[in-house]
Design a protein around this motif. Structure first.
Motif, PDB file in Angstrom:
ATOM      1  N   GLN A 113      -3.681  13.553  11.536  1.00 15.56           N
ATOM      2  CA  GLN A 113      -3.515  14.919  11.054  1.00 15.56           C
ATOM      3  C   GLN A 113      -2.453  14.977   9.950  1.00 15.56           C
ATOM      4  OE1 GLN A 113      -5.549  17.529  12.158  1.00 15.56           O
ATOM      5  NE2 GLN A 113      -4.702  18.337  10.265  1.00 15.56           N
ATOM      6  N   ALA A 114      -1.368  14.224  10.123  1.00 17.99           N
ATOM      7  CA  ALA A 114      -0.297  14.256   9.121  1.00 17.99           C
ATOM      8  C   ALA A 114      -0.802  13.719   7.780  1.00 17.99           C
ATOM      9  CB  ALA A 114       0.893  13.437   9.606  1.00 17.99           C
ATOM     10  N   GLN A 115      -1.599  12.652   7.839  1.00 14.25           N
ATOM     11  CA  GLN A 115      -2.147  12.102   6.594  1.00 14.25           C
ATOM     12  C   GLN A 115      -3.098  13.086   5.924  1.00 14.25           C
ATOM     13  OE1 GLN A 115      -3.738   8.590   8.567  1.00 14.25           O
ATOM     14  NE2 GLN A 115      -2.507   7.267   7.253  1.00 14.25           N
ATOM     15  N   ARG A 116      -3.911  13.726   6.760  1.00 14.31           N
ATOM     16  CA  ARG A 116      -4.846  14.726   6.206  1.00 14.31           C
ATOM     17  C   ARG A 116      -4.098  15.836   5.499  1.00 14.31           C
ATOM     18  NH1 ARG A 116      -9.911  15.714   8.531  1.00 14.31           N
ATOM     19  NH2 ARG A 116      -9.451  17.917   8.380  1.00 14.31           N
ATOM     20  N   ASP A 117      -3.058  16.353   6.173  1.00 13.37           N
ATOM     21  CA  ASP A 117      -2.282  17.447   5.587  1.00 13.37           C
ATOM     22  C   ASP A 117      -1.697  17.028   4.241  1.00 13.37           C
ATOM     23  OD1 ASP A 117      -2.862  19.002   7.696  1.00 13.37           O
ATOM     24  OD2 ASP A 117      -0.925  18.812   8.702  1.00 13.37           O
TER      25      ASP A 117
ATOM     26  N   CYS B 234       2.491  39.150  19.917  1.00 19.14           N
ATOM     27  CA  CYS B 234       1.838  39.287  18.621  1.00 19.14           C
ATOM     28  C   CYS B 234       0.613  40.172  18.793  1.00 19.14           C
ATOM     29  CB  CYS B 234       1.428  37.922  18.090  1.00 19.14           C
ATOM     30  SG  CYS B 234       0.275  37.078  19.157  1.00 19.14           S
ATOM     31  N   GLN B 235       0.175  40.739  17.678  1.00 19.46           N
ATOM     32  CA  GLN B 235      -0.994  41.611  17.739  1.00 19.46           C
ATOM     33  C   GLN B 235      -2.275  40.869  17.364  1.00 19.46           C
ATOM     34  OE1 GLN B 235       1.790  42.352  16.006  1.00 19.46           O
ATOM     35  NE2 GLN B 235       2.647  44.173  16.978  1.00 19.46           N
ATOM     36  N   ILE B 236      -2.095  39.793  16.542  1.00 18.75           N
ATOM     37  CA  ILE B 236      -3.287  39.066  16.083  1.00 18.75           C
ATOM     38  C   ILE B 236      -3.125  37.585  16.387  1.00 18.75           C
ATOM     39  CG2 ILE B 236      -4.682  38.438  14.057  1.00 18.75           C
ATOM     40  CD1 ILE B 236      -3.862  41.042  12.756  1.00 18.75           C
ATOM     41  N   VAL B 237      -4.156  36.984  16.988  1.00 21.40           N
ATOM     42  CA  VAL B 237      -4.171  35.536  17.200  1.00 21.40           C
ATOM     43  C   VAL B 237      -5.332  34.958  16.398  1.00 21.40           C
ATOM     44  CG1 VAL B 237      -4.506  33.674  18.876  1.00 21.40           C
ATOM     45  CG2 VAL B 237      -3.143  35.687  19.492  1.00 21.40           C
ATOM     46  N   VAL B 238      -5.024  33.923  15.631  1.00 18.26           N
ATOM     47  CA  VAL B 238      -6.069  33.211  14.904  1.00 18.26           C
ATOM     48  C   VAL B 238      -6.141  31.823  15.523  1.00 18.26           C
ATOM     49  CG1 VAL B 238      -6.902  32.501  12.634  1.00 18.26           C
ATOM     50  CG2 VAL B 238      -5.268  34.399  12.817  1.00 18.26           C
ATOM     51  N   GLY B 239      -7.327  31.396  15.951  1.00 19.84           N
ATOM     52  CA  GLY B 239      -7.347  30.103  16.631  1.00 19.84           C
ATOM     53  C   GLY B 239      -8.659  29.366  16.544  1.00 19.84           C
ATOM     54  N   THR B 240      -8.583  28.080  16.847  1.00 24.59           N
ATOM     55  CA  THR B 240      -9.808  27.284  16.990  1.00 24.59           C
ATOM     56  C   THR B 240     -10.291  27.451  18.433  1.00 24.59           C
ATOM     57  OG1 THR B 240      -8.422  25.360  17.453  1.00 24.59           O
ATOM     58  CG2 THR B 240      -9.233  25.598  15.216  1.00 24.59           C
ATOM     59  N   PRO B 241     -11.609  27.431  18.649  1.00 31.12           N
ATOM     60  CA  PRO B 241     -12.120  27.728  19.994  1.00 31.12           C
ATOM     61  C   PRO B 241     -11.528  26.831  21.076  1.00 31.12           C
ATOM     62  CG  PRO B 241     -13.915  27.730  18.408  1.00 31.12           C
ATOM     63  CD  PRO B 241     -12.697  27.248  17.667  1.00 31.12           C
ATOM     64  N   GLY B 242     -11.358  25.529  20.787  1.00 30.15           N
ATOM     65  CA  GLY B 242     -10.849  24.601  21.791  1.00 30.15           C
ATOM     66  C   GLY B 242      -9.459  25.006  22.268  1.00 30.15           C
ATOM     67  N   ARG B 243      -8.543  25.215  21.333  1.00 28.69           N
ATOM     68  CA  ARG B 243      -7.166  25.528  21.696  1.00 28.69           C
ATOM     69  C   ARG B 243      -7.035  26.926  22.316  1.00 28.69           C
ATOM     70  NH1 ARG B 243      -2.002  23.275  20.586  1.00 28.69           N
ATOM     71  NH2 ARG B 243      -3.034  21.312  21.017  1.00 28.69           N
TER      72      ARG B 243
ATOM     73  N   GLY C 229      -5.729  23.002  17.649  1.00 32.21           N
ATOM     74  CA  GLY C 229      -5.519  21.668  18.197  1.00 32.21           C
ATOM     75  C   GLY C 229      -4.830  20.741  17.209  1.00 32.21           C
ATOM     76  N   GLY C 230      -4.435  19.584  17.691  1.00 30.17           N
ATOM     77  CA  GLY C 230      -3.818  18.594  16.807  1.00 30.17           C
ATOM     78  C   GLY C 230      -2.364  18.887  16.498  1.00 30.17           C
ATOM     79  N   ALA C 231      -1.774  19.862  17.204  1.00 31.37           N
ATOM     80  CA  ALA C 231      -0.348  20.167  17.036  1.00 31.37           C
ATOM     81  C   ALA C 231       0.198  20.474  18.427  1.00 31.37           C
ATOM     82  CB  ALA C 231      -0.178  21.362  16.106  1.00 31.37           C
ATOM     83  N   PRO C 232       1.526  20.274  18.634  1.00 27.23           N
ATOM     84  CA  PRO C 232       2.071  20.482  19.983  1.00 27.23           C
ATOM     85  C   PRO C 232       1.762  21.878  20.511  1.00 27.23           C
ATOM     86  CG  PRO C 232       3.717  19.526  18.528  1.00 27.23           C
ATOM     87  CD  PRO C 232       2.535  19.846  17.678  1.00 27.23           C
ATOM     88  N   ILE C 233       1.313  21.929  21.754  1.00 28.04           N
ATOM     89  CA  ILE C 233       0.890  23.210  22.318  1.00 28.04           C
ATOM     90  C   ILE C 233       2.101  24.062  22.704  1.00 28.04           C
ATOM     91  CG2 ILE C 233       0.708  22.432  24.738  1.00 28.04           C
ATOM     92  CD1 ILE C 233      -1.988  24.037  24.830  1.00 28.04           C
ATOM     93  N   VAL C 234       3.213  23.387  23.044  1.00 31.30           N
ATOM     94  CA  VAL C 234       4.374  24.114  23.566  1.00 31.30           C
ATOM     95  C   VAL C 234       4.920  25.118  22.548  1.00 31.30           C
ATOM     96  CG1 VAL C 234       6.664  23.842  24.572  1.00 31.30           C
ATOM     97  CG2 VAL C 234       4.904  22.114  24.977  1.00 31.30           C
ATOM     98  N   GLN C 235       5.041  24.665  21.318  1.00 27.23           N
ATOM     99  CA  GLN C 235       5.549  25.526  20.251  1.00 27.23           C
ATOM    100  C   GLN C 235       4.667  26.771  20.112  1.00 27.23           C
ATOM    101  OE1 GLN C 235       8.281  25.382  18.619  1.00 27.23           O
ATOM    102  NE2 GLN C 235       7.773  27.148  17.321  1.00 27.23           N
TER     103      GLN C 235
END
Ligand code: ADP
Ligand code: MG
Length: 556
Positions: A277-281, A122-131, A107-113
């Protein structure tokens, strides 16, 4: 201990981990890698932060994955965007020599990309549960053919309230998959979840459960609430190479402490939930690449931040629960390094220490808040060392030497050194000279003969203490820490600075910050100790003027 080679990883993987300098597997890796390579059984692995869990599941999964199928074969769920990106980065490094695609969705980044990346295959997906759940609802992610499901930092995911999303995701995965659950702690929720979703899982636990790393030195210093910030400064001052996260309890406190540090000239910034999010990064990157030395953060905001080589974890306040303490302190002493976890505590918090000690499986060491003089000396000699290491860069001083020698004229080496040092230190010296002792003596760390007569200098926020008598004394088996506990119990949430304590046979004197005079008497109204009604009375060498003033104050 087996090497990675003996465990039987593919040469492509051996090559990439050798490149990043993994020589031998960590204990959790020694246990999990052969297990995952050799069986399809589910696994529950408990190990603290920094023990190498990413490679513990990442390497065997990469070894077993089919690079020639572009179906998603592995889903890795992780609690935060930062952890998700970190795992993705690590896996990409491990898989540098394999034709495997790994996509991060968070989350917190454009979903379209992210959708586009998934579409490419892809063979592996790493993700947060919400997204991940979101992607599945939009039919952009199909987990019906996965072979591996990894729940990384499962305890954190539940704590963050991802239970429903996790349930929804797990419901849409095939029975045949192998589930691998990694967690630093094993709260009841996790056990329940494991029971629901996992088939006769194998359990692996590295080190005693819920125990902090062995190579962390757990320390604390005791000061009054108004002096906590100065104590923090002294700790930073005496460790010029400090690289540290300072944990605060609230966003407001986080901001305030960081702002004060910055205006006092420290290389610090804050990380908290109010940042975009940008400030955090930006802040995290500056901290990771060490342009920041001190990061002031809340527990939640720092959750995704895994940085190696931290020298100190500083607890500006003890956390509310013991597990958070383990999480915080586990951020230092990673990957076999050692580190210091130091809590700045107030006398009222002393009684909480034993609980944290039990959880950490270690005795905490009392440290004095460094004195002004110690800090001064440390800085002075540190400066001397840096002079020793200094070199002119890109220019030549030799051409000026003759003239400089002439101008220094008849000065001896000693005189020149003194002048150099005073140029740097004149401005500090006055501050350090006046610097008060910030330590509060507690019963525990004082020599016995001093215990009942407490004479350490202290300061009240208002600059003044009021002396009280209380009808408890040696005959009631009262010690200074019992009395401190009673005062704190009667004044919850008030953080009253407590001054000298003097315990006599039938009664005791104690001092508290005068700004709380009004509240203190109210607080002791109807108070009891072991059934005995308590009375406190202000004790002053009473001039009638003072007395009047005080009476007036209490009437208000
Ligand atoms: P965890 O997930 O348990 O908190 P990580 O997987 O993030 O820990 O690993 C912590 C650090 O240890 C990382 O910097 C990682 O590169 C390093 N590390 C992991 N395994 C090894 C190893 N076998 N040898 C050396 N360093 C390792
Ligand atoms: Mg991890």
């Amino acid at each position: 201990m087996q090497t990675f080679y003996e465990i039987g990883l593919k040469p492509e993987i051996l090559e990439s981990i050798a490149q990043i300098g993994f020589v031998k597997p960590t204990p959790v890796q020694t246990q999990t890698i052969p297990f995952i390579l050799g069986t399809d059984k589910d696994l529950i692995a408990m190990a603290q932060t920094g023990t190498g869990k990413t490679a513990a599941f990442g390497l065997p999964i990469l070894n077993r994955i089919d690079p020639f199928s572009d179906k998603v074969q592995t889903i890795i769920l992780s609690p935060t965007r930062e952890l998700c990106l970190q795992i993705t980065d690590d896996l990409k490094t491990f898989a540098a020599n394999l034709p495997v695609n790994i996509v991060a969705v968070y989350g917190g980044a454009p979903i379209v990309q992210q959708m586009k990346e998934l579409k490419r295959g892809c063979q592996i997906v790493v993700g947060t549960p919400g997204r991940v759940n979101d992607m599945m609802n939009r039919n952009k992610l199909d987990l019906s053919a996965i072979s591996f499901l990894v729940l990384d930092e499962a305890d954190e995911m539940l704590k963050m309230g991802f239970k429903d999303e996790m349930d929804a995701i797990l419901d849409q995965t095939p029975e045949t998959k192998q589930t691998l659950l990694f967690s630093a702690t094993m709260p009841a929720d996790i056990a329940r979840m494991a029971g629901k979703y996992m088939k006769k899982a194998e359990r692996i636990s590295v080190g005693p459960e819920n125990t902090a790393h062995k190579n962390i030195s757990h320390e604390y210093c005791v000061t009054t609430p108004p002096n906590c910030y100065q104590a923090l400064r002294r700790i930073a001052d005496i460790n010029p190479d400090i690289y540290s996260i300072v944990f605060c309890r609230t966003r407001i406190e986080t901001k305030e402490i960081a702002d004060r540090l910055i205006s006092d000239g420290y290389n610090a910034d804050s990380l908290h939930g109010d940042l975009s999010q940008a400030q955090r990064d930006l802040v995290m990157n500056r901290f990771r690449n060490r342009s920041l030395q001190i990061l002031v953060a809340t527990d939640v905001a720092a959750r995704g931040l895994d940085v190696d080589n931290l020298t100190h974890i500083i607890h500006y306040h003890l956390p509310d629960d013991q597990e958070s303490y383990i999480h915080r302190s586990g951020r230092t002493a990673r990957a076999g390094k050692s580190g210091i976890s130091i809590a700045i505590i107030t006398p009222g918090e002393m009684r909480r220490l034993p609980f944290f000690e039990r959880q950490a499986g270690a005795k905490f060491t009392h440290r004095m808040v460094p004195s002004g003089r110690e800090v001064f000396e440390k800085r002075l000699f540190n400066f001397v060392d840096s002079i020793n290491d200094a070199q002119p860069k890109g220019y030549d001083l030799d051409v000026y030497m003759a003239e400089m020698m002439k101008r220094f004229g008849s000065l001896s080496k000693e005189e020149i050194i003194k002048k150099f040092m005073s140029l740097e230190f004149n401005r500090y010296h006055a501050d350090y000279q006046k610097a008060p002792d910030l330590n509060v003596a507690t019963a525990e760390h004082k020599p016995r003969r001093e215990r009942d007569r407490d004479t350490a200098p202290r300061r009240a926020a208002s600059g003044q203490f009021t002396r009280y008598t209380i009808n408890l004394g040696i005959r009631n088996k009262i010690k200074p820490d019992t009395l401190i506990n009673i005062i704190n119990r009667q004044t919850p949430d008030m953080k009253i600075a407590i001054g000298k304590i003097d315990i006599q046979q039938k009664f005791a004197y104690f001092e508290t910050d005068s700004q709380h005079d009004k509240h203190l008497q109210q607080a002791f109204h109807r108070a009891k100790y072991k059934g005995l009604p308590l009375t406190i009375q202000p004790f002053m060498k009473d001039t009638s003027k003072r007395k009047k003033k005080r009476e007036l104050a209490w009437k208000e």
